[in-house]
Design a protein around this motif. Structure first.
Motif, PDB file in Angstrom:
ATOM      1  N   VAL A 141      21.525  23.402  55.736  1.00  0.00           N
ATOM      2  CA  VAL A 141      20.064  23.349  55.786  1.00  0.00           C
ATOM      3  C   VAL A 141      19.497  24.756  55.866  1.00  0.00           C
ATOM      4  O   VAL A 141      18.463  25.060  55.264  1.00  0.00           O
ATOM      5  CB  VAL A 141      19.594  22.517  56.999  1.00  0.00           C
ATOM      6  N   ALA A 142      20.179  25.648  56.593  1.00  0.00           N
ATOM      7  CA  ALA A 142      19.692  27.021  56.736  1.00  0.00           C
ATOM      8  C   ALA A 142      19.614  27.726  55.386  1.00  0.00           C
ATOM      9  O   ALA A 142      18.654  28.455  55.097  1.00  0.00           O
ATOM     10  CB  ALA A 142      20.593  27.800  57.692  1.00  0.00           C
ATOM     11  N   GLU A 143      20.620  27.509  54.531  1.00  0.00           N
ATOM     12  CA  GLU A 143      20.605  28.128  53.207  1.00  0.00           C
ATOM     13  C   GLU A 143      19.461  27.582  52.362  1.00  0.00           C
ATOM     14  O   GLU A 143      18.785  28.327  51.645  1.00  0.00           O
ATOM     15  CB  GLU A 143      21.947  27.876  52.513  1.00  0.00           C
ATOM     16  N   ALA A 144      19.233  26.265  52.464  1.00  0.00           N
ATOM     17  CA  ALA A 144      18.113  25.665  51.740  1.00  0.00           C
ATOM     18  C   ALA A 144      16.784  26.172  52.290  1.00  0.00           C
ATOM     19  O   ALA A 144      15.835  26.399  51.530  1.00  0.00           O
ATOM     20  CB  ALA A 144      18.185  24.142  51.850  1.00  0.00           C
ATOM     21  N   ALA A 145      16.722  26.390  53.616  1.00  0.00           N
ATOM     22  CA  ALA A 145      15.485  26.859  54.239  1.00  0.00           C
ATOM     23  C   ALA A 145      15.137  28.274  53.779  1.00  0.00           C
ATOM     24  O   ALA A 145      13.960  28.588  53.543  1.00  0.00           O
ATOM     25  CB  ALA A 145      15.629  26.812  55.759  1.00  0.00           C
TER      26      ALA A 145
ATOM     27  N   THR B 223      17.494  14.447  57.143  1.00  0.00           N
ATOM     28  CA  THR B 223      16.082  14.610  57.498  1.00  0.00           C
ATOM     29  C   THR B 223      15.681  16.075  57.486  1.00  0.00           C
ATOM     30  O   THR B 223      14.583  16.430  57.030  1.00  0.00           O
ATOM     31  CB  THR B 223      15.830  14.003  58.891  1.00  0.00           C
ATOM     32  N   LEU B 224      16.558  16.950  57.977  1.00  0.00           N
ATOM     33  CA  LEU B 224      16.246  18.378  58.009  1.00  0.00           C
ATOM     34  C   LEU B 224      16.079  18.937  56.597  1.00  0.00           C
ATOM     35  O   LEU B 224      15.191  19.774  56.357  1.00  0.00           O
ATOM     36  CB  LEU B 224      17.348  19.137  58.765  1.00  0.00           C
ATOM     37  N   PHE B 225      16.914  18.505  55.659  1.00  0.00           N
ATOM     38  CA  PHE B 225      16.723  18.944  54.271  1.00  0.00           C
ATOM     39  C   PHE B 225      15.347  18.531  53.772  1.00  0.00           C
ATOM     40  O   PHE B 225      14.651  19.307  53.101  1.00  0.00           O
ATOM     41  CB  PHE B 225      17.816  18.348  53.372  1.00  0.00           C
ATOM     42  N   ASP B 226      14.932  17.311  54.111  1.00  0.00           N
ATOM     43  CA  ASP B 226      13.602  16.851  53.693  1.00  0.00           C
ATOM     44  C   ASP B 226      12.500  17.683  54.351  1.00  0.00           C
ATOM     45  O   ASP B 226      11.497  18.014  53.716  1.00  0.00           O
ATOM     46  CB  ASP B 226      13.421  15.374  54.048  1.00  0.00           C
ATOM     47  N   LEU B 227      12.677  18.021  55.620  1.00  0.00           N
ATOM     48  CA  LEU B 227      11.636  18.766  56.337  1.00  0.00           C
ATOM     49  C   LEU B 227      11.465  20.180  55.798  1.00  0.00           C
ATOM     50  O   LEU B 227      10.360  20.748  55.872  1.00  0.00           O
ATOM     51  CB  LEU B 227      11.952  18.797  57.837  1.00  0.00           C
ATOM     52  N   VAL B 228      12.527  20.777  55.266  1.00  0.00           N
ATOM     53  CA  VAL B 228      12.378  22.121  54.681  1.00  0.00           C
ATOM     54  C   VAL B 228      11.926  22.033  53.229  1.00  0.00           C
ATOM     55  O   VAL B 228      11.713  23.062  52.576  1.00  0.00           O
ATOM     56  CB  VAL B 228      13.679  22.952  54.778  1.00  0.00           C
ATOM     57  N   GLY B 229      11.794  20.794  52.719  1.00  0.00           N
ATOM     58  CA  GLY B 229      11.310  20.616  51.355  1.00  0.00           C
ATOM     59  C   GLY B 229      12.382  20.804  50.299  1.00  0.00           C
ATOM     60  O   GLY B 229      12.091  21.201  49.171  1.00  0.00           O
ATOM     61  N   ALA B 230      13.630  20.512  50.653  1.00  0.00           N
ATOM     62  CA  ALA B 230      14.743  20.715  49.716  1.00  0.00           C
ATOM     63  C   ALA B 230      15.456  19.398  49.452  1.00  0.00           C
ATOM     64  O   ALA B 230      15.489  18.504  50.302  1.00  0.00           O
ATOM     65  CB  ALA B 230      15.731  21.732  50.278  1.00  0.00           C
ATOM     66  N   VAL B 231      16.031  19.299  48.276  1.00  0.00           N
ATOM     67  CA  VAL B 231      16.878  18.161  47.935  1.00  0.00           C
ATOM     68  C   VAL B 231      18.281  18.449  48.467  1.00  0.00           C
ATOM     69  O   VAL B 231      18.825  19.537  48.255  1.00  0.00           O
ATOM     70  CB  VAL B 231      16.924  17.936  46.410  1.00  0.00           C
ATOM     71  N   MET B 232      18.845  17.494  49.156  1.00  0.00           N
ATOM     72  CA  MET B 232      20.181  17.698  49.716  1.00  0.00           C
ATOM     73  C   MET B 232      21.182  17.869  48.576  1.00  0.00           C
ATOM     74  O   MET B 232      21.366  16.967  47.760  1.00  0.00           O
ATOM     75  CB  MET B 232      20.565  16.489  50.588  1.00  0.00           C
ATOM     76  N   PRO B 233      21.827  19.044  48.490  1.00  0.00           N
ATOM     77  CA  PRO B 233      22.665  19.348  47.322  1.00  0.00           C
ATOM     78  C   PRO B 233      23.968  18.563  47.260  1.00  0.00           C
ATOM     79  O   PRO B 233      24.521  18.347  46.203  1.00  0.00           O
ATOM     80  CB  PRO B 233      22.936  20.850  47.465  1.00  0.00           C
ATOM     81  N   GLN B 234      24.495  18.169  48.432  1.00  0.00           N
ATOM     82  CA  GLN B 234      25.731  17.402  48.446  1.00  0.00           C
ATOM     83  C   GLN B 234      25.425  16.000  48.989  1.00  0.00           C
ATOM     84  O   GLN B 234      24.685  15.870  49.957  1.00  0.00           O
ATOM     85  CB  GLN B 234      26.801  18.075  49.294  1.00  0.00           C
ATOM     86  N   GLN B 235      25.955  14.989  48.350  1.00  0.00           N
ATOM     87  CA  GLN B 235      25.673  13.616  48.737  1.00  0.00           C
ATOM     88  C   GLN B 235      26.873  13.017  49.461  1.00  0.00           C
ATOM     89  O   GLN B 235      28.017  13.173  49.039  1.00  0.00           O
ATOM     90  CB  GLN B 235      25.332  12.780  47.503  1.00  0.00           C
ATOM     91  N   SER B 236      26.595  12.331  50.559  1.00  0.00           N
ATOM     92  CA  SER B 236      27.645  11.675  51.326  1.00  0.00           C
ATOM     93  C   SER B 236      28.066  10.382  50.635  1.00  0.00           C
ATOM     94  O   SER B 236      27.260   9.699  50.002  1.00  0.00           O
ATOM     95  CB  SER B 236      27.154  11.369  52.738  1.00  0.00           C
ATOM     96  N   ARG B 237      29.328  10.031  50.773  1.00  0.00           N
ATOM     97  CA  ARG B 237      29.796   8.757  50.230  1.00  0.00           C
ATOM     98  C   ARG B 237      29.485   7.601  51.177  1.00  0.00           C
ATOM     99  O   ARG B 237      29.685   6.427  50.837  1.00  0.00           O
ATOM    100  CB  ARG B 237      31.292   8.817  49.941  1.00  0.00           C
ATOM    101  N   PHE B 238      28.991   7.943  52.371  1.00  0.00           N
ATOM    102  CA  PHE B 238      28.622   6.924  53.344  1.00  0.00           C
ATOM    103  C   PHE B 238      27.114   6.664  53.274  1.00  0.00           C
ATOM    104  O   PHE B 238      26.383   7.371  52.580  1.00  0.00           O
ATOM    105  CB  PHE B 238      29.020   7.364  54.753  1.00  0.00           C
ATOM    106  N   SER B 239      26.655   5.665  53.985  1.00  0.00           N
ATOM    107  CA  SER B 239      25.238   5.309  53.999  1.00  0.00           C
ATOM    108  C   SER B 239      24.476   6.257  54.928  1.00  0.00           C
ATOM    109  O   SER B 239      24.589   6.160  56.152  1.00  0.00           O
ATOM    110  CB  SER B 239      25.071   3.862  54.467  1.00  0.00           C
ATOM    111  N   VAL B 240      23.736   7.195  54.339  1.00  0.00           N
ATOM    112  CA  VAL B 240      22.968   8.184  55.107  1.00  0.00           C
ATOM    113  C   VAL B 240      21.502   8.070  54.699  1.00  0.00           C
ATOM    114  O   VAL B 240      21.195   8.012  53.507  1.00  0.00           O
ATOM    115  CB  VAL B 240      23.491   9.614  54.844  1.00  0.00           C
ATOM    116  N   HIS B 241      20.597   8.053  55.691  1.00  0.00           N
ATOM    117  CA  HIS B 241      19.179   7.853  55.406  1.00  0.00           C
ATOM    118  C   HIS B 241      18.324   8.894  56.124  1.00  0.00           C
ATOM    119  O   HIS B 241      18.632   9.310  57.241  1.00  0.00           O
ATOM    120  CB  HIS B 241      18.733   6.452  55.831  1.00  0.00           C
TER     121      HIS B 241
END
Length: 614
Positions: A121-125, A306-324
């Protein structure tokens, strides 16, 4: 016509200049470098769900609880938040990547580190214009973890000694306030403050009035709350509180309610994995505080997304589990993620310590399955203490068990074999042994008992010898010295009992204990601290005595500090990256300082340590 045209052109030019100045002035007045909301994460080792209650009279009335009270009154409360790991470092990495430990691969607190291939998240921020920082209170969060990725300012430089093994949260928050008024003054910030104060109940704290608190984990909780309140007051004075998303979360539990037979490192029961979580969203100054609660299960991995959303970034890596994401419930109390999600929690402590494989638990709604060789299934809705196991073939749990087994098969999880009983017993004894102000009168008996069951374990024999030395039980020390053929223990005991030395007891370097002028024996010594002590004792040239004494004391203080760190590591369930053979039994130097004829040297050492508050 020409005159009219010239006048018109002058008027239009003046109007253009006026409009331009007006727009520039308006833009300058309305543009605010702090308009973009900032983000502050306060991540706390051991802040479990049962550490305090917002509805308790103590939180509502005690002045030191004012910091927590702010979050109870102004933040969204998540009552069923769970850590993805029993260890704080993997949980914090999940918080900053939106991935589970099995995905980001930081599964322990030793050699694992975050791969540069993953984006935090820090890199995205940073890419979104935030100034970033992480301030650590100490173990286990260090730069070597890889968490410095994206952090412009990563502060883990801590001067430690025997009495101070961490940076108190009050000091960490002062460092953050300094950054806020210097580095981040004109910018939105993304900052993580890691606090580990709750792991140090023996540390003395004072409230804002200067009153000394008792030395308990509860007092450290009060110190944390008061420090948070001081920080909130500073943020409000600086006009930064309203426009900052503030997250207060635990990373694991196990400090307020220890489950018998389970240690913090590997326990996956709720007492060790269910954490406090508050999110105070950025609001307009006129907005009222949010006071709703979210009771549906969430993971700290969800907080990462949620933190990726709060900094206004799309999460670059997607989890294979259910994450919301949790963004929507920060606006209104309507849960938008489905029931029936399975949340995974793991402990890689056994594999890290070389005593087994990873341990897993899964949660689905009210059901908790701990996947041991004999699986443990609980209905936490009607069994909050998780003491009544449900049989897996019970028809009432047929559907959840099918879901769990499908999840296990899909993710190739392996069952965990419980630790040997004697190892669990050793860890429990060590925790009690190194706890200040302990009141266990049976501890010496427990040590004798475990040393019989683990008679090959020299570390336990050493702990027993150290305990006997402190209690000056010389007869018992002589007895166990004979049992394990330890010459220095026997020699020390005989000296205090006035018995004659047995020549064969001391070998090589150990012979120096009986004669510090025995230079040939000292040449065989591979203990540099003892060699320095012997050189100080043997020196006759007065001009060289003080330099030799100082050299010895410098190294001895480091030795005592390392012993203290090792003791605290055992007290906290071997959750730090410390060599497991420490703490050992009494060293040759400690034995020498305990000899009756060395009383003068012992007084000098104790006096120096006392003067330096060590």
């Amino acid at each position: 016509m020409v005159k009219v045209s010239l006048k018109f052109m002058k008027f239009r030019s003046a109007l253009t200049i006026f409009v331009s100045l007006f727009v520039l002035l308006f833009t300058a007045c309305s543009w605010n470098p702090q308009k973009q909301p900032s983000i502050l994460v306060i991540a706390v080792e051991g802040l479990s769900f049962d550490s305090f209650s917002c509805t308790s009279e103590q939180v509502q009335s005690h002045p030191d609880f004012a910091g927590f009270r702010v979050f109870c009154e102004e933040a969204v409360r998540f009552t069923h938040a769970f850590a993805p790991s029993s260890l704080s470092q993997p949980s914090l990495v999940s918080l900053l990547t939106g991935l589970y430990p099995v995905e980001h691969r930081v599964r322990n607190q030793g050699g694992d580190f975050l791969s540069g291939k993953l984006t935090t998240v820090a890199e995205a921020a940073i890419e979104k214009g935030f100034r970033t920082s992480l301030i650590s209170g100490g173990a286990p969060i260090w730069r070597k973890s890889g968490l410095a990725q994206g952090m412009e300012y990563f502060e883990d430089n801590i001067s430690i000694n025997q009495k101070k093994l961490f940076r108190p949260v009050r000091r960490s928050m002062e460092l953050f306030e300094f950054n806020l008024q210097s580095r981040f003054r004109e910018s939105a910030f993304f900052t993580v403050i890691f606090a580990n104060d709750l792991m140090f109940p023996g540390e003395t704290t004072k409230n804002n009035s200067g009153e000394i608190r008792s030395r308990t984990v509860g007092s450290q909780l009060l110190e944390l709350s008061e420090s948070i309140n001081n920080l909130v007051s500073s943020l409000k004075k600086l006009g930064r509180w309203d426009n900052t998303h503030v997250i207060l979360t635990g990373l694991n539990g196990g400090l307020f309610n220890r489950r018998p037979g389970e240690e913090r490192g590997y326990s996956l029961f709720s007492s060790n994995t269910q954490v406090k979580l508050f999110i105070k969203p950025a609001t307009k100054k006129r907005d009222l505080g949010l006071q709703w609660t979210i009771d549906r299960n969430i993971s700290l991995v969800d907080v990462g997304k949620t933190l990726f959303d709060l900094v206004g970034a799309v999460m670059p890596q997607q989890s294979r589990f259910s994450v919301h994401t949790l963004v929507n419930v920060l606006k209104e109390p309507n849960v938008d993620w489905p029931q029936g999600r399975i949340l995974l929690t793991e402990s890689a402590w056994p594999s890290w310590q070389g005593v087994g494989v990873e341990r897993y638990s899964m949660r689905m709604d009210q059901y908790l399955l701990i996947y041991d060789q004999m699986p443990q299934l609980y209905n936490t809705l009607i069994d909050r203490q998780e003491v009544s196991r449900i049989k897996k073939d019970d028809p009432l749990v047929k559907v959840p068990m099918q879901r769990f087994m499908e999840f296990i098969k899909q993710n190739k999880l392996t069952p965990w074999r419980p630790l040997p009983e004697t190892l669990s017993e050793k860890l429990a004894i060590a925790r009690d042994l190194w706890t200040e102000g302990r009141a266990d009168n049976r501890l010496e008996q427990r040590l004798r008992h475990i040393s019989r069951k683990r008679n090959w374990d020299s570390q336990i024999w050493g702990w027993q010898a150290r305990e006997l030395m402190q209690k000056q039980n010389w007869k018992r020390l002589l007895r166990i010295g004979r049992e394990v053929d330890n010459g220095p223990w026997q020699y020390l005991a005989r000296q205090h009992l006035g018995e004659q030395q047995v020549p064969s007891e001391l070998k090589k370097c150990e012979k120096t204990l009986s004669d510090f002028s025995d230079v040939p024996s000292l040449r065989d010594c591979d203990d540099p601290i003892f060699s320095l002590f012997a050189a100080w004792v043997r020196e006759k040239d007065f001009s060289q005595v003080t330099p030799l004494k100082e050299r010895f004391l410098r190294q001895y203080k480091i030795f005592l500090r390392d012993q203290k760190i090792a003791q605290m590591n055992f007290q906290n369930g071997l959750t730090w990256s410390v060599i497991k053979k420490y703490p050992e039994g009494p060293s040759l130097t400690e034995i020498a300082l305990s000899l009756p004829r060395m009383e003068g040297f012992s007084r000098q050492v104790k006096s120096r340590l006392f003067d330096e508050n060590l």
